[in-house]
Design a protein around this motif. Structure first.
Motif: not given
Ligand code: NAD
Length: 504
Positions: A35-44, A109-114, A337-348
């Motif tokens: 409703i506010s028209g605001e958005v946030f960006e997610t990172l790969s 979106d998550t970095g989990q492997s296929l 791939t078994v282990v992909g990148p972790l979800i986000h730099p904050v979690h890494e």
């Protein structure tokens, strides 16, 4: 098997729509911006480039969604169980039809492997089918004749519910929580995790296209402290099904206290895998590796504490270390791939900090121990094994939620039980021994909601899923899910003319 290049090409097609229109909310059957028209960006997580522009819902969006869920509640609850079953099966069919798209989006979106996510949609569809088949009998309680009274117990949907999910395996977890709510006759407001919101929007779109009436399932994206908190406080929402960190569960309880909500909490874990010398050691090693390094270690039931009998500790952990070094870290869409990148730099950062803490605490790094190279240069962390650790170290007590295993020796069965239980958590435990009597004795003493003996985590939908201590409140699965999403009502009928005390 398709190659990384082929998969990347397909993934590009699947993300076109997301890049063009972003991830929107869905309220009362309509896709809408905040409703506010605001958005946030997610990172790969792969290359840290912007991935999606997401509607940033707040109190107003939650209010609108809760009102839509409340308005849709009577008709959805009144629909026959067989009709609900039909609709939920149609949703499962539609999920299966888009299984590849869901798997690819979940990986990006998550970095989990296929390798693991290729089953995400199919498991999600299975959740819908399982609870679809239970819908017709959901209202059924007990019929208990007693002297002079006949009791009939029924169950009714508790009302609109709020579902709040984490970022680690968002698609599967959303279906796991939402399918039983719908089967029970509850309408839903879903708030997915801000790190990985993409597949939640695909899921609700699938459900509505498959015939779910508008307003039965509403989606509001946004941050936990904002949209999430408002959902837990909203007076029209009667119960909160939450999956996430233990600390957040505690916050939610406080936030929701004024509106006296019912809770179902699936929280964190620091799950032990106990290996006795008499176990099938090769299978135990396979299971230990699988339960910590699959799903990037971002898994509530991961076996993050390895307790090994002292007589075999050095040999067992040395063999394990050699195997950990060969685990393939790579692009999530690479089939190898078994282990992909972790979800986000904050979690890494959090996971890398724990690796540093383990070193400072004096544990030995037997494998991994830092960042790993990976295509795109994203949040790759090497599968890590700490040996010669003690149970009082922070790496043994705190949930790291990454590909980091802490191995601790024990000398006796009593000590194994003591160490296993010496944590605030109690979600799952894994026990490896060839002594049947011991397996009964030890599993009886372990403080965990779920215990697997001589097995990795194998999920059966009709068994109870959940934790004790700081790992959760309540159980999912089978009829346990309906206990949460439904109110039990007893009606007692007099079957004769009994004496009623006359007070006046
Ligand atoms: P988190 O608790 O940070 O967030 C989970 C969800 O809660 C997100 O949607 C977030 O936006 C929302 N949230 C955050 N603060 C909130 C607030 N104040 N009020 C309402 N909602 C709020 O968890 P996470 O980091 O996304 O996920 C990882 C955690 O989830 C780990 O602890 C893991 O063990 C746990 N988990 C548990 C299970 C289980 O079945 N027990 C399964 C998967 C994950």
């Amino acid at each position: 098997m398709s190659t990384l290049e082929e998969n990347a090409r397909k993934a590009n097609e699947y993300t076109t729509r997301i890049r063009e229109k972003g991830v929107l909310n869905r309220i009362g059957g309509k896709e809408c911006p905040a409703i506010s028209g605001e958005v946030f960006e997610t990172l790969s997580p792969i290359d840290l480039k912007p991935l999606a522009s997401v509607a940033k819902g707040d109190a107003r969006d939650i209010d609108q969604a809760a009102k839509a869920a409340k308005a849709a509640q009577p008709a959805w609850a009144a629909l026959s169980g067989t009709k609900r079953r039909e609709i939920l099966h149609t949703i499962a069919d539609a999920i299966e039809a888009r299984a590849e798209e869901i798997a690819f989006l979940e990986c990006l979106d998550t970095g989990q492997s296929l390798r693991f996510m290729s089953k995400a949609a199919l498991r999600g569809a299975e959740n819908f089918r399982y609870f679809a088949d239970k819908a017709p009998s959901a209202r059924n309680g007990l019929s208990l004749p007693t002297g002079g009274q006949a009791n009939i117990t029924t169950r009714n949907p508790v009302g609109p519910v709020g579902v709040i999910t984490p970022w680690n395996t968002p698609f599967m977890l959303s279906t796991w929580k939402i399918a039983p709510a719908l089967a029970a006759g509850c309408t839903v407001v879903h708030k997915p995790a801000e790190f990985s919101p993409i597949t939640a929007s695909v899921l609700v779109e699938i459900a509505e296209k498959a015939g779910l009436p508008p307003g039965v399932w509403n989606l509001v994206n946004g941050f936990g402290e904002d949209a999430g908190a408002e959902l837990t406080r909203h007076p029209d929402i009667k119960a909160i099904a939450f999956v996430g960190e233990s600390g957040t569960g505690s916050l939610i309880m406080k936030q929701a206290a004024d509106t006296l909500k019912r809770f179902h909490f699936e929280l964190g874990g620091k799950n032990p895998i106990i290996v006795f010398a008499d176990a099938d050691l090769e299978r135990a090693a396979d299971a230990a590796l699988f339960m910590i390094y699959s799903l990037n270690g971002e898994r509530c039931t991961s076996s993050s504490r390895l307790l090994v009998e002292a007589s075999i500790y050095d040999k067992f952990t040395a063999t394990l270390a050699e195997r950990v070094k060969t685990i393939k870290v790579g692009h999530p869409l690479d089939p190898a791939t078994v282990v992909g990148p972790l979800i986000h730099p904050v979690h890494e950062k959090k996971v890398l900090e724990y690796i540093g803490i383990g070193k400072e605490e004096g544990a030995t790094i037997a494998a991994g121990g830092g960042k790993a190279d990976g295509p795109g240069g994203g949040c790759y962390v090497a599968p890590t094994l700490f040996t010669h650790a003690t149970n009082n170290m922070r790496i043994a007590q705190e949930e790291i939620f990454g590909p980091v295993l802490t191995a601790i020796p024990f000398k006796s069965e009593d000590e194994a039980v003591l160490l296993a239980n010496d944590t605030q958590y109690g979600l799952a435990a894994y026990l490896w021994t060839s002594d049947v009597t011991r397996s009964f004795r030890v599993s009886d003493k372990l403080e965990a909601g779920m215990i697997w003996v001589n097995s990795e985590n194998v999920r059966h939908l009709d068994t109870p899923f959940g934790g004790v201590k700081a790992s959760g409140i309540g159980r999912d699965g089978g009829d346990w899910s309906f206990d949460f999403y439904m109110e039990t009502k007893n009606v007692s009928f007099a079957t004769g003319v009994h004496t009623i005390p006359k007070l006046a």
